[in-house]
Design an enzyme around this catalytic site. Structure first.
Site, PDB file in Angstrom:
ATOM      1  N   HIS A  80     120.405  74.744  15.546  1.00 18.79           N
ATOM      2  CA  HIS A  80     120.143  75.335  16.853  1.00 18.79           C
ATOM      3  C   HIS A  80     119.938  74.308  17.958  1.00 18.79           C
ATOM      4  CE1 HIS A  80     119.477  79.391  18.534  1.00 18.79           C
ATOM      5  NE2 HIS A  80     119.923  79.736  17.342  1.00 18.79           N
ATOM      6  N   ASP A 147     109.660  81.894  20.370  1.00 23.76           N
ATOM      7  CA  ASP A 147     110.188  83.234  20.617  1.00 23.76           C
ATOM      8  C   ASP A 147     111.228  83.618  19.564  1.00 23.76           C
ATOM      9  OD1 ASP A 147     108.662  83.787  22.861  1.00 23.76           O
ATOM     10  OD2 ASP A 147     110.079  82.829  24.210  1.00 23.76           O
ATOM     11  N   GLU A 260     103.998  85.489  28.839  1.00 26.37           N
ATOM     12  CA  GLU A 260     105.289  84.892  29.173  1.00 26.37           C
ATOM     13  C   GLU A 260     105.792  85.538  30.451  1.00 26.37           C
ATOM     14  OE1 GLU A 260     108.556  84.441  26.549  1.00 26.37           O
ATOM     15  OE2 GLU A 260     107.418  83.349  25.021  1.00 26.37           O
TER      16      GLU A 260
END
Length: 516
Positions: A80, A147, A260
């Site tokens: 990633h 997240d 957030e």
């Protein structure tokens, strides 16, 4: 140990294989995966892919690379990274997921003499796997998350690991008790704040430069049962920022567990606009409720959550939630709430991934930019960058929310702004065209944003940094640069590890000096 070797026409490859003295098998699929990452911006073909089953295998691969003149080693988790950080052009890539798969059942619950509980997990384990194992088997969970949970433990600990819990519980690099690390000299060490402390803190946020994390000991606490989750909308950035900063500086007994937020375009665009705001299925965003006097191109969504534990009464949690929400200055009528299970809440991004895979955008290039911007400069950043350069959105989320520097240990390698309150700004876009000039334009815009931050004198740092020159890296780390260089010389003197970061050049073993 098994190496997956990809045929190379390059001269000298056979000599390098002989130097490794390891079993080699053909694996074209492994080569394809290790040569690219989620960013889709660069590719680098390794000489071989190592599937280590233990820390000893990792150490053997690093020592074998050290016996060559120029082989490097990169640890790859779930692929990633977005700019080739986990690649090794012509070198070795360690497939840490392969090792985690063979050790998944070896996640262990560890108890201290004082009754504290910890999870011992492989560096290649996904946080999603840690979540399900800890909650399902023990009713426990780590406090700090990212997240997106399909990232590896070793990967996030090598960078920082942030989310909406960071303001209260600290980033993931502040939530680890012990590490097992293989250094650039091929030595396996167990380190903690009280044993080999310099190595422990060097590796945390160290961008893979000082060692490969093969195991982490993560503190656990009782897992919440449910989560009260809410989103509210602001037309004024000043009011949004004031409320967000008030929330993250509240004392723990009167604070949310998660805060957030994100900016979105004042339109019905399904990617950039208000369809991305409502939480409950079927909820509708009513733009007629927006104040007429705030005609700017962007709106702001504040997202908060409060955990409910087994010993708590639902009415008490509702009352506490209501009390905090009443003090916020959001646009009344534009609030969306849901009660969800704890695991469901933490897994919320999985639905986004599934939709992105169906649409094909998951496989598109992702020229992401992540910044930490001091609260001192965030209003000007909003005006100049978000409302100026990015007024039409970025074809993806534009996260912007505050956290606290005091929750980060200054001994780690992470570079942070000077201010106590700073914002994560994450421009998580994709390029639906697939590449070429469109990608180059977005990458250039990222560079222009960083240049604008510098020229404006902002107190900022890049998160997941990717620079090309020593001067840029020295500016990034600032007063920590000398310490970073010293740690590199101490733990990876040949600069074998993490070549994709482009920080240090590989040193031939023949030129190594004695560090007695």
């Amino acid at each position: 140990m098994m190496l997956a070797y990809m045929d190379r026409a390059a001269a000298g490859a056979a000599t390098e294989r002989d130097a490794l003295e390891l079993t080699v098998v053909a694996a074209d699929a492994a080569e394809c995966a290790a040569a690219r990452d989620f960013g889709g911006l660069v590719s680098a073909r390794p000489a071989a892919v190592v599937r280590p089953a233990s820390a000893d295998d990792v150490a053997s691969a690093i020592r074998a690379a050290a016996r060559t003149t120029h082989l490097t080693v990169a640890a790859r988790g779930n692929g990633h990274s977005v700019a080739g950080q986990a690649m090794s052009d012509g070198g070795l890539v360690l497939d840490m997921r392969a090792g985690a798969a063979s050790r998944r059942l070896q996640m262990k619950l560890v108890s201290s003499g004082g009754g504290a509980a910890f999870a011992d997990v492989p560096g290649g384990a996904l946080w999603e796997e840690v979540l399900h194992w800890a909650v399902s088997n023990h009713g426990l969970a780590p406090a700090s998350w990212t997240d997106y949970l399909r990232l590896t433990v070793g990967g996030t600990l090598s960078n920082g690991g942030v989310s909406g819990q960071s303001f209260r519980y600290g980033p993931q690099v502040s939530n680890v008790a012990e590490l097992e690390v293989v250094t650039g000299e091929g030595e396996c060490r167990v380190c903690s704040p009280s044993a080999h402390a310099d190595l422990f803190f060097a590796v945390l946020g160290g961008l893979g430069q000082f060692g490969v994390i093969t195991r982490a000991r993560i503190p656990l606490s009782p897992a919440p049962q449910t989560v009260k989750w809410a989103r509210v909308v602001y037309a004024s950035f000043a009011e949004y920022a004031a409320d967000a900063e008030w929330l993250v500086t509240r004392p723990a007994e009167s604070a949310f567990d998660y805060v957030e937020g994100f900016a979105f375009v004042r339109s019905d665009d399904p990617v950039n606009g208000w369809p991305s705001v409502p939480i409950p299925a079927g909820a509708r965003f009513d733009p007629s409720l927006l104040p007429a006097g705030e005609p700017g191109p962007l709106l702001y969504c504040l997202e908060v959550a409060l955990y409910q534990h087994q010993h708590q009464q639902p009415d008490d949690v509702d009352e506490r939630m209501g009390e905090m929400m009443r003090r916020l200055k959001y646009v009344r009528g534009l609030e969306y709430a849901a009660d969800v299970g704890y695991v469901e809440f933490l897994s919320r991004v999985n639905r986004v991934e599934e939709e992105a895979r169906r649409s094909g955008s998951w496989a598109a290039p992702h020229p992401w930019l992540n910044l930490f911007v001091s609260a001192r400069d965030i209003a000007d950043f909003d005006r100049a960058v978000l409302k100026g350069m990015l007024a039409d959105g970025v074809d993806g989320p534009m996260l912007i929310y505050p956290m606290l520097k005091s929750k980060w240990d200054p001994n780690t390698s992470v570079a942070l702004p000077e201010g106590e309150v700073f914002y994560l700004v994450a421009l998580l876009r994709f390029c639906p065209g697939g590449g070429g000039a469109a990608v180059e334009e977005l990458v250039a815009q990222n560079g222009a944003i960083v240049d604008a931050c510098r020229s404006s004198g902002y107190d900022f740092k890049t998160y997941f940094p990717h620079y090309r020159t020593e001067a840029d890296w020295a500016r990034h780390f600032g007063t920590k640069w000398a310490r970073f260089v010293d740690r590199k010389a101490r733990y990876d003197p040949l600069a074998i590890l993490a070549p994709g970061q482009k920080i240090f050049a590989r040193t031939p073993s023949s030129s190594r000096t004695d560090r007695s």
